[in-house]
Design a protein around this motif. Structure first.
Motif, mmCIF file in Angstrom:
data_model
loop_
_atom_site.group_PDB
_atom_site.id
_atom_site.type_symbol
_atom_site.label_atom_id
_atom_site.label_comp_id
_atom_site.label_asym_id
_atom_site.label_seq_id
_atom_site.Cartn_x
_atom_site.Cartn_y
_atom_site.Cartn_z
ATOM 1 N N ILE A 140 0.840 -1.204 0.000
ATOM 2 C CA ILE A 140 0.000 0.000 0.000
ATOM 3 C C ILE A 140 0.871 1.249 0.000
ATOM 4 C CG2 ILE A 140 -1.698 1.301 1.326
ATOM 5 C CD1 ILE A 140 -2.744 -1.355 2.375
ATOM 6 N N GLN A 141 1.945 1.232 0.783
ATOM 7 C CA GLN A 141 2.864 2.361 0.795
ATOM 8 C C GLN A 141 3.424 2.632 -0.596
ATOM 9 O OE1 GLN A 141 5.776 1.499 3.939
ATOM 10 N NE2 GLN A 141 5.120 3.405 4.917
ATOM 11 N N PHE A 142 3.810 1.557 -1.286
ATOM 12 C CA PHE A 142 4.379 1.729 -2.622
ATOM 13 C C PHE A 142 3.334 2.242 -3.598
ATOM 14 C CE2 PHE A 142 5.398 0.039 -6.861
ATOM 15 C CZ PHE A 142 6.622 0.657 -7.054
ATOM 16 N N GLN A 143 2.094 1.749 -3.471
ATOM 17 C CA GLN A 143 1.042 2.205 -4.383
ATOM 18 C C GLN A 143 0.789 3.700 -4.228
ATOM 19 O OE1 GLN A 143 -2.891 1.168 -3.241
ATOM 20 N NE2 GLN A 143 -3.666 2.708 -4.659
ATOM 21 N N ARG A 144 0.822 4.192 -2.994
ATOM 22 C CA ARG A 144 0.504 5.594 -2.750
ATOM 23 C C ARG A 144 1.729 6.496 -2.746
ATOM 24 N NH1 ARG A 144 -4.233 4.843 1.865
ATOM 25 N NH2 ARG A 144 -5.578 3.548 0.555
ATOM 26 N N LYS A 145 2.907 5.889 -2.763
ATOM 27 C CA LYS A 145 4.136 6.663 -2.826
ATOM 28 C C LYS A 145 5.147 5.887 -3.663
ATOM 29 C CE LYS A 145 7.459 9.125 0.086
ATOM 30 N NZ LYS A 145 7.975 9.316 1.461
ATOM 31 N N PRO A 146 4.999 5.929 -5.013
ATOM 32 C CA PRO A 146 5.837 5.093 -5.886
ATOM 33 C C PRO A 146 7.314 5.434 -5.862
ATOM 34 C CG PRO A 146 3.881 5.901 -7.025
ATOM 35 C CD PRO A 146 3.972 6.654 -5.746
ATOM 36 N N SER A 147 7.716 6.470 -5.130
ATOM 37 C CA SER A 147 9.133 6.804 -5.062
ATOM 38 C C SER A 147 9.930 5.767 -4.270
ATOM 39 C CB SER A 147 9.310 8.186 -4.431
ATOM 40 O OG SER A 147 8.731 8.224 -3.134
ATOM 41 N N ILE A 148 9.235 4.898 -3.542
ATOM 42 C CA ILE A 148 9.903 3.807 -2.822
ATOM 43 C C ILE A 148 10.552 2.861 -3.841
ATOM 44 C CG2 ILE A 148 9.520 1.873 -1.245
ATOM 45 C CD1 ILE A 148 7.196 3.426 -0.068
ATOM 46 N N ASP A 149 11.652 2.233 -3.461
ATOM 47 C CA ASP A 149 12.376 1.332 -4.353
ATOM 48 C C ASP A 149 11.450 0.235 -4.875
ATOM 49 O OD1 ASP A 149 14.189 -0.147 -5.719
ATOM 50 O OD2 ASP A 149 15.473 -0.635 -4.016
ATOM 51 N N PRO A 150 11.279 0.123 -6.201
ATOM 52 C CA PRO A 150 10.403 -0.929 -6.745
ATOM 53 C C PRO A 150 10.862 -2.338 -6.383
ATOM 54 C CG PRO A 150 10.916 0.721 -8.412
ATOM 55 C CD PRO A 150 11.802 1.009 -7.247
ATOM 56 N N LYS A 151 12.170 -2.529 -6.156
ATOM 57 C CA LYS A 151 12.640 -3.864 -5.796
ATOM 58 C C LYS A 151 12.050 -4.324 -4.466
ATOM 59 C CE LYS A 151 17.028 -3.620 -8.308
ATOM 60 N NZ LYS A 151 18.503 -3.674 -8.213
ATOM 61 N N VAL A 152 11.874 -3.384 -3.542
ATOM 62 C CA VAL A 152 11.261 -3.725 -2.265
ATOM 63 C C VAL A 152 9.812 -4.150 -2.467
ATOM 64 C CG1 VAL A 152 10.632 -2.849 0.016
ATOM 65 C CG2 VAL A 152 12.810 -2.173 -1.019
ATOM 66 N N ALA A 153 9.094 -3.413 -3.352
ATOM 67 C CA ALA A 153 7.709 -3.785 -3.654
ATOM 68 C C ALA A 153 7.641 -5.168 -4.284
ATOM 69 C CB ALA A 153 7.084 -2.748 -4.578
ATOM 70 N N LEU A 154 8.556 -5.465 -5.206
ATOM 71 C CA LEU A 154 8.568 -6.794 -5.831
ATOM 72 C C LEU A 154 8.853 -7.880 -4.799
ATOM 73 C CD1 LEU A 154 10.407 -6.176 -9.236
ATOM 74 C CD2 LEU A 154 8.021 -6.799 -8.891
ATOM 75 N N ASN A 155 9.759 -7.596 -3.871
ATOM 76 C CA ASN A 155 10.026 -8.573 -2.809
ATOM 77 C C ASN A 155 8.788 -8.846 -1.975
ATOM 78 O OD1 ASN A 155 12.673 -8.928 -3.545
ATOM 79 N ND2 ASN A 155 13.536 -7.642 -1.936
ATOM 80 N N CYS A 156 8.047 -7.789 -1.646
ATOM 81 C CA CYS A 156 6.812 -7.970 -0.871
ATOM 82 C C CYS A 156 5.794 -8.807 -1.643
ATOM 83 C CB CYS A 156 6.215 -6.607 -0.515
ATOM 84 S SG CYS A 156 7.224 -5.629 0.612
ATOM 85 N N ILE A 157 5.676 -8.541 -2.941
ATOM 86 C CA ILE A 157 4.726 -9.292 -3.770
ATOM 87 C C ILE A 157 5.125 -10.765 -3.828
ATOM 88 C CG2 ILE A 157 3.847 -9.552 -6.113
ATOM 89 C CD1 ILE A 157 4.286 -6.455 -6.368
ATOM 90 N N ARG A 158 6.418 -11.019 -4.016
ATOM 91 C CA ARG A 158 6.890 -12.407 -4.111
ATOM 92 C C ARG A 158 6.750 -13.137 -2.777
ATOM 93 N NH1 ARG A 158 12.139 -10.184 -7.406
ATOM 94 N NH2 ARG A 158 11.258 -10.283 -9.511
ATOM 95 N N LEU A 159 7.084 -12.453 -1.684
ATOM 96 C CA LEU A 159 6.935 -13.078 -0.371
ATOM 97 C C LEU A 159 5.467 -13.343 -0.049
ATOM 98 C CD1 LEU A 159 9.554 -11.001 1.648
ATOM 99 C CD2 LEU A 159 9.656 -13.470 1.224
ATOM 100 N N LEU A 160 4.595 -12.417 -0.438
ATOM 101 C CA LEU A 160 3.169 -12.617 -0.180
ATOM 102 C C LEU A 160 2.624 -13.781 -1.003
ATOM 103 C CD1 LEU A 160 0.870 -11.477 1.493
ATOM 104 C CD2 LEU A 160 0.332 -9.912 -0.375
ATOM 105 N N THR A 161 3.174 -13.981 -2.183
ATOM 106 C CA THR A 161 2.779 -15.142 -2.986
ATOM 107 C C THR A 161 3.122 -16.438 -2.262
ATOM 108 O OG1 THR A 161 3.161 -13.878 -5.022
ATOM 109 C CG2 THR A 161 3.035 -16.274 -5.224
ATOM 110 N N ARG A 162 4.306 -16.479 -1.634
ATOM 111 C CA ARG A 162 4.682 -17.668 -0.878
ATOM 112 C C ARG A 162 3.774 -17.860 0.334
ATOM 113 N NH1 ARG A 162 7.939 -21.005 -3.345
ATOM 114 N NH2 ARG A 162 9.145 -21.539 -1.494
ATOM 115 N N VAL A 163 3.435 -16.753 0.974
ATOM 116 C CA VAL A 163 2.579 -16.827 2.157
ATOM 117 C C VAL A 163 1.180 -17.300 1.802
ATOM 118 C CG1 VAL A 163 1.441 -15.418 3.916
ATOM 119 C CG2 VAL A 163 3.886 -15.133 3.484
ATOM 120 N N MET A 164 0.641 -16.804 0.680
ATOM 121 C CA MET A 164 -0.736 -17.132 0.311
ATOM 122 C C MET A 164 -0.914 -18.608 -0.015
ATOM 123 S SD MET A 164 -2.657 -14.623 0.774
ATOM 124 C CE MET A 164 -4.092 -15.406 0.048
ATOM 125 N N ASN A 165 0.139 -19.267 -0.479
ATOM 126 C CA ASN A 165 0.033 -20.718 -0.698
ATOM 127 C C ASN A 165 -0.293 -21.442 0.602
ATOM 128 O OD1 ASN A 165 0.867 -21.660 -3.578
ATOM 129 N ND2 ASN A 165 2.292 -20.009 -3.113
#
Length: 629
Positions: free
Chosen positions: A78-103
Motif C-alpha cells: 500500500i505504501q508503494f502504491q501511494r508513494k511510488p518513489s519507494i524502491d520498486p525492488k522492495v515492492a517486488l520482494n513484498c509481492i513475491r513473499l506474499l505469494t509464498r505466504v498465500m500458498n
C-alpha cells in the motif's frame, strides 16, 4: 563462493529468527526487523529458494509472526502504491513473499485464526478508523486521494492500521491497483481528457494495443517483470479450489471463496482494464520470431508474462458461483466488431500453430515452443462458448479450416502421451462444437497443403487427414474411454453428409475400424460397445446417401467387408440385456440445416438391421454381387 555462503547465512539467520518459538520469538510489529527482512532478498531466486515447509513451520510455530509478516507485506504494498518513489525492488520482494505466504494460507482455509486475520475487523481497528484525529506527516505520505477500500495509515507505534476494511479486501484492492500503477506496470500516461474521464474503460491503463485500443503502448522489461509477479499473486489468490480435498469440494462450492469473490464484485477496480490487458497481451505475442537457440542464452520475459496472462484469463473466464455476476465473461460476449474478432482469431491460430510448426522445423531443438497450448485451447473453448460474434466469424466463415490442422496435431500428439490426454479431450469437444455447423463440414473438402507432424502422410483433402487422425485416436481410446469414443464418432457422423470424396486410405481405415468394432471379442466386452457400430453405420449411410458419386473408395471397401455386415445382421440379439442410454453429448448448435441423416440405431437389434440394409443398398447401387467379388 565465500560471498554466496555469507548471503545464505544471513538468509538462514533471518528465517530462524522469524520461525523461533516461545514468547522470546515473537517480533514486535514496530520492530525494524520487518523492513530489513523485505530488503534482504535481491532477486527472485532467493525468495523462490525459501522452502514452503519453512512458511508452514512459521505458521505452525509462531502464528503471531506469521500474521505480522502478512500485514506488513500488505502494508508495504500500500505504501508503494501511494508513494511510488519507494524502491520498486522492495515492492517486488513484498509481492513475491506474499505469494509464498498465500500458498500456505489457502492450504489452511479452514483455520479460524487465518479467517480472522484476513476477514475480521478488530474493535481497535474500527476505533482507529472512526477517530477524528489529524494525520501525522508519515500518515500523509501513505494516504492518497486515489480511491481505495479504506484509509490505511500508520499509528504512532509504527503498526499498520487498515481501517474498517478487512485485510483480505485491502490486499486484493491494492493488488488490482498495482497492476495499473504508472511507472511500475504501465508507462506514465498523459493527463486524461474529459471524454476519457467519463468513459467506463480507461484506455490509458490497457497494457497492449488490440481489442478496444488501436494505439500501441510503451513497455519495458521491468514492467513485464512487475506484471508477471502481480499476476502470479493474483493467480494464487484465485486458486483456492486447488487446495480443497476431493471430499470437501461440495462444501467449498457452497461457501464463498472471498478472495475470488472480491475480484468479481462491484467494489473491485479496473476489471475492464484487466480483461483487455490480459487478452491483448496474449493475442499480440509472436512466439515464432525468435532466432533459433536464442532462448538458451536469453530469458523470454515477454513469454513468461504472456503465459501468466493466459492462465489468469482462463481462470477468470472459468469462475462460476451461483448467484454471482460474471463480468469477465460478459465482456467477452459483448465484443461485436469484426476487427476485434479477426484480431482474436489471428492470435489464437498463431499460438495454436506454434507447437506444430516447431515440431516440423529442421532446427527443432533450437525452436521456441510456447508451452501453454492447453490454456490456449481452453481460451478458444471459452470464446466459442461465450462470444456469439466470434463464433459467427470463426466457425461460420471460410477461416474455420485454419483451426483444423493444429487441433488434429494435438489429438495425434496427445493420444500417445498420458500427460497430454487433456489436449485430446479439449480438442475433441472443440471439434464437436464446430462439426455442428454446415460450413465446417463443407470446408473439409478443400485441398490440404499442410502436413501434420507425426500424422499420416497424405496428399488429399482436409477430410482425409481429419478421418485418419480420428481413426487413430479411436483405436487408442476405444477400450479406455466410452465417452471420448462416442464424442469422436458423433463428430464423424456430423460431418459425413458433406464429405464429397474420401481418399483411398481413410476410406479403407474407416471400414476396417468397423470390422474391429464388430469382432465378438470387442463387441461383447462392454454392454454399450454396439453403439459404436450404430454411429459408424450412420456415417456410412450419410456418405452413401448424399455423396455416393464421389465416394467410390468407400463403397468399394464396404462391399469388400460385406461378410462382416452379413454376420452382424444375422447375430441373435434377443437374449442380450437392455443397454442404458449413453450420457448426452455436449449440445451442438446448428445454424444451417444439414441433410437429414439416417436415424441412429437405438438397440443392438437395430444395429444389426441397419447393417443388413446398408450393405443391401450399397450392393444394389453399385450393381455388384452381394459377396463383393
Amino acid at each position: 563462493m565465500g560471498a554466496a555462503g555469507s548471503k545464505k547465512a544471513v538468509y538462514d539467520t533471518a528465517l530462524a529468527k522469524l520461525t523461533a518459538t516461545g514468547p522470546e520469538g515473537q517480533i514486535p510489529e514496530d520492530s525494524p526487523f520487518w523492513t530489513e527482512f523485505v530488503q534482504l532478498f535481491p532477486t527472485l531466486a532467493e525468495i523462490s529458494a525459501i522452502p514452503t515447509d519453512v512458511v508452514r513451520l512459521l505458521k505452525q510455530n509462531n502464528p503471531s509472526n506469521f500474521a505480522t509478516l502478512t500485514k506488513k507485506l500488505v502494508f508495504f504494498m500500500i505504501q508503494f502504491q501511494r508513494k511510488p518513489s519507494i524502491d520498486p525492488k522492495v515492492a517486488l520482494n513484498c509481492i513475491r513473499l506474499l505469494t509464498r505466504v498465500m500458498n500456505v494460507v489457502l492450504e489452511n482455509s479452514n483455520d479460524d485464526s487465518l479467517a480472522h486475520l484476513f476477514w475480521n475487523v478488530s474493535a481497535e481497528q474500527a476505533h482507529v478508523a472512526s477517530a477524528p484525529s489529524a494525520p501525522s506527516d508519515e500518515e500523509e505520505s501513505t494516504m492518497s486521494p486515489a480511491s481505495g477500500p479504506s484509509p490505511t495509515s500508520v499509528a504512532a507505534s509504527g503498526v499498520p492500521q487498515f481501517g474498517v476494511q478487512p485485510l483480505g479486501e485491502v490486499m486484493m484492492h491494492t493488488l488490482m491497483e498495482l497492476l495499473f500503477l504508472p511507472g511500475f506496470t504501465i508507462a506514465q500516461p498523459p493527463k486524461p481528457t474529459t471524454e476519457e474521464l467519463a468513459a467506463s474503460i480507461n484506455k490509458r491503463l490497457i497494457w497492449e494495443a488490440g481489442v478496444g485500443l488501436l494505439t500501441s503502448r510503451p513497455s519495458a522489461a521491468p514492467m513485464d517483470i512487475a506484471r508477471t509477479e502481480l499476476l502470479r499473486l493474483l493467480l494464487v489468490c484465485l486458486s483456492a479450489v486447488l487446495y480443497v480435498p476431493p471430499n470437501s469440494v461440495a462444501q467449498f462450492r457452497a461457501a464463498p471463496d472471498r478472495f475470488s469473490a472480491y475480484v468479481f464484485s462491484a467494489e473491485c477496480p479496473h476489471k475492464e482494464e484487466l480483461f483487455l490487458s490480459l487478452l491483448n497481451t496474449v493475442l499480440a505475442y509472436e512466439p515464432n520470431w525468435k532466432i533459433p537457440f536464442s532462448t538458451f542464452v536469453f530469458s523470454d520475459l515477454r513469454g513468461d508474462l504472456v503465459a501468466m496472462c493466459l492462465k489468469v484469463l482462463v481462470v477468470l473466464l472459468d469462475y462460476k458461483k451461483p448467484g454471482q455476476r460474471q463480468p469477465y465473461r460478459q465482456l467477452l460476449g459483448q465484443m461485436r466488431l469484426v476487427e476485434d474478432h479477426k484480431l482474436i482469431f489471428d492470435g489464437i491460430v498463431r499460438l495454436l500453430n506454434n507447437p506444430m510448426t516447431t515440431a516440423g522445423a529442421y532446427l527443432r531443438a533450437g525452436a521456441h515452443v510456447f508451452p501453454c497450448e492447453q490454456e490456449v485451447l481452453v481460451l478458444l473453448w471459452k470464446l466459442l462458448e461465450s462470444a456469439p460474434g466470434f463464433v459467427g466469424y470463426a466457425v461460420e466463415g471460410p477461416r474455420v479450416i485454419e483451426l483444423v490442422p493444429p487441433l488434429l496435431f494435438y489429438l495425434n500428439k496427445g493420444k500417445s502421451e498420458t500427460s497430454q490426454h487433456g489436449l485430446v479431450h479439449l480438442g475433441t469437444y472443440i471439434l464437436l462444437f464446430m462439426s455442428g455447423f454446415r460450413y465446417f463440414g463443407v470446408a473439409l473438402n478443400l485441398p490440404c497443403p499442410v502436413r501434420i507432424p507425426g500424422g499420416p502422410v497424405l496428399d488429399g483433402t482436409y477430410a482425409d487427414h481429419f478421418f485418419m487422425v480420428i481413426h487413430d485416436v479411436l483405436l487408442k481410446f476405444a477400450r479406455k474411454s466410452i465417452a471420448l469414443t462416442t464424442t469422436l464418432l458423433t463428430i464423424l457422423a456430423n460431418v459425413s453428409p458433406y464429405i464429397k470424396s474420401l481418399g483411398k486410405v481413410p476410406a479403407s481405415s474407416l471400414v476396417n475400424l468397423f470390422d474391429v468394432f464388430a469382432k465378438p471379442r470387442f463387441l461383447y466386452a462392454v454392454e454399450s460397445h454396439y453403439q459404436f457400430l450404430g454411429y459408424l453405420i450412420e456415417v456410412f449411410n450419410n456418405m452413401v446417401q448424399y455423396q455416393y458419386e464421389g465416394n467410390a473408395h468407400l463403397v468399394y471397401n464396404l462391399l469388400l467387408k460385406a461378410k462382416t455386415f452379413e454376420r452382424l445382421a444375422s447375430t441373435v440379439v434377443d437374449d442380450l440385456p437392455t443397454v442404458p442410454t449413453m450420457p448426452a453429448a455436449p449440445a451442438i448448435i446448428v445454424t444451417q440445416a444439414a441433410p437429414q441423416a439416417a436415424p441412429q440405431a437405438a438397440t443392438a437389434a437395430g444395429v444389426a438391421a441397419s447393417a443388413a440394409k446398408l450393405i443391401a443398398a450399397t450392393s444394389a447401387a453399385a450393381g455388384a454381387p452381394r459377396d463383393g467379388h
